[in-house]
Scaffold this motif. Structure first.
Motif, PDB file in Angstrom:
ATOM      1  N   PHE A  50       0.825  -1.197   0.000  1.00 31.24           N
ATOM      2  CA  PHE A  50       0.000   0.000   0.000  1.00 31.24           C
ATOM      3  C   PHE A  50       0.863   1.252   0.000  1.00 31.24           C
ATOM      4  O   PHE A  50       0.650   2.165  -0.794  1.00 31.24           O
ATOM      5  N   PHE A  51       1.843   1.320   0.891  1.00 29.02           N
ATOM      6  CA  PHE A  51       2.656   2.523   0.966  1.00 29.02           C
ATOM      7  C   PHE A  51       3.513   2.708  -0.278  1.00 29.02           C
ATOM      8  O   PHE A  51       3.787   3.830  -0.686  1.00 29.02           O
ATOM      9  N   SER A  52       3.881   1.610  -0.915  1.00 28.54           N
ATOM     10  CA  SER A  52       4.591   1.704  -2.188  1.00 28.54           C
ATOM     11  C   SER A  52       3.679   2.337  -3.241  1.00 28.54           C
ATOM     12  O   SER A  52       4.090   3.239  -3.972  1.00 28.54           O
ATOM     13  N   LYS A  53       2.428   1.867  -3.312  1.00 31.60           N
ATOM     14  CA  LYS A  53       1.457   2.452  -4.251  1.00 31.60           C
ATOM     15  C   LYS A  53       1.210   3.917  -3.935  1.00 31.60           C
ATOM     16  O   LYS A  53       1.137   4.752  -4.831  1.00 31.60           O
ATOM     17  N   LEU A  54       1.070   4.218  -2.651  1.00 34.16           N
ATOM     18  CA  LEU A  54       0.815   5.594  -2.240  1.00 34.16           C
ATOM     19  C   LEU A  54       1.964   6.497  -2.666  1.00 34.16           C
ATOM     20  O   LEU A  54       1.734   7.563  -3.236  1.00 34.16           O
ATOM     21  N   LYS A  55       3.190   6.058  -2.445  1.00 31.59           N
ATOM     22  CA  LYS A  55       4.360   6.849  -2.813  1.00 31.59           C
ATOM     23  C   LYS A  55       4.397   7.080  -4.321  1.00 31.59           C
ATOM     24  O   LYS A  55       4.678   8.185  -4.777  1.00 31.59           O
ATOM     25  N   GLU A  56       4.094   6.043  -5.098  1.00 29.66           N
ATOM     26  CA  GLU A  56       4.087   6.164  -6.565  1.00 29.66           C
ATOM     27  C   GLU A  56       3.042   7.160  -7.046  1.00 29.66           C
ATOM     28  O   GLU A  56       3.220   7.812  -8.068  1.00 29.66           O
ATOM     29  N   ASN A  57       1.954   7.269  -6.315  1.00 26.14           N
ATOM     30  CA  ASN A  57       0.823   8.058  -6.796  1.00 26.14           C
ATOM     31  C   ASN A  57       0.662   9.410  -6.118  1.00 26.14           C
ATOM     32  O   ASN A  57      -0.291  10.127  -6.407  1.00 26.14           O
ATOM     33  N   LEU A  58       1.569   9.789  -5.267  1.00 22.45           N
ATOM     34  CA  LEU A  58       1.446  11.068  -4.575  1.00 22.45           C
ATOM     35  C   LEU A  58       1.547  12.252  -5.524  1.00 22.45           C
ATOM     36  O   LEU A  58       0.981  13.311  -5.259  1.00 22.45           O
ATOM     37  N   ALA A  59       2.236  12.079  -6.621  1.00 25.21           N
ATOM     38  CA  ALA A  59       2.425  13.190  -7.558  1.00 25.21           C
ATOM     39  C   ALA A  59       1.159  13.502  -8.345  1.00 25.21           C
ATOM     40  O   ALA A  59       1.009  14.603  -8.863  1.00 25.21           O
ATOM     41  N   GLY A  60       0.226  12.574  -8.427  1.00 22.22           N
ATOM     42  CA  GLY A  60      -0.996  12.794  -9.209  1.00 22.22           C
ATOM     43  C   GLY A  60      -1.978  13.683  -8.481  1.00 22.22           C
ATOM     44  O   GLY A  60      -1.958  13.821  -7.269  1.00 22.22           O
ATOM     45  N   ASN A  61      -2.854  14.327  -9.251  1.00 24.52           N
ATOM     46  CA  ASN A  61      -3.861  15.210  -8.673  1.00 24.52           C
ATOM     47  C   ASN A  61      -5.276  14.753  -8.999  1.00 24.52           C
ATOM     48  O   ASN A  61      -6.177  15.561  -9.099  1.00 24.52           O
ATOM     49  N   ASP A  62      -5.478  13.463  -9.183  1.00 22.41           N
ATOM     50  CA  ASP A  62      -6.789  12.923  -9.522  1.00 22.41           C
ATOM     51  C   ASP A  62      -7.578  12.666  -8.233  1.00 22.41           C
ATOM     52  O   ASP A  62      -7.252  11.755  -7.482  1.00 22.41           O
ATOM     53  N   PRO A  63      -8.628  13.450  -7.952  1.00 26.01           N
ATOM     54  CA  PRO A  63      -9.402  13.268  -6.718  1.00 26.01           C
ATOM     55  C   PRO A  63     -10.026  11.875  -6.618  1.00 26.01           C
ATOM     56  O   PRO A  63     -10.105  11.309  -5.534  1.00 26.01           O
ATOM     57  N   GLY A  64     -10.460  11.326  -7.739  1.00 27.29           N
ATOM     58  CA  GLY A  64     -11.021   9.973  -7.731  1.00 27.29           C
ATOM     59  C   GLY A  64      -9.991   8.951  -7.300  1.00 27.29           C
ATOM     60  O   GLY A  64     -10.291   8.011  -6.558  1.00 27.29           O
ATOM     61  N   HIS A  65      -8.765   9.160  -7.766  1.00 29.64           N
ATOM     62  CA  HIS A  65      -7.676   8.261  -7.400  1.00 29.64           C
ATOM     63  C   HIS A  65      -7.371   8.386  -5.910  1.00 29.64           C
ATOM     64  O   HIS A  65      -7.129   7.389  -5.235  1.00 29.64           O
TER      65      HIS A  65
END
Length: 80
Positions: A50-65
């Motif tokens: 989970f934290f790996s996914k979270l780190k990968e996706n922190l740069a995105g600004n998609d509210p749904g994501h």
């Protein structure tokens, strides 16, 4: 250091543990200890993923994501 505990298991869980113990040819105590270890290891793996996914996706600004990540985090913490 070995610790001894007494646990109560619902009959259906006790039957599953007994079948597992017989399948791997160990005592009920060793089967319970092994299954607890597997569960704890699995929980740690889920947290790391989970934290790996979270780190990968922190740069995105998609509210749904973000909402999906929050739902995943909630499921991780609550085990659902």
């Amino acid at each position: 250091m070995d610790s001894r505990y007494t646990v109560g298991l619902p009959p259906s869980v006790a039957n599953q543990v007994q079948r597992y113990a017989e399948a791997v040819d160990v005592s009920m105590s060793k089967a319970i200890a092994g299954l607890v270890r597997l569960g704890l290891d699995s929980q740690e793996t889920r947290k790391r993923e989970f934290f790996s996914k979270l780190k990968e996706n922190l740069a995105g600004n998609d509210p749904g994501h973000e909402d999906r990540l929050i739902d995943e985090f909630r499921a991780l913490i609550l085990g659902r």
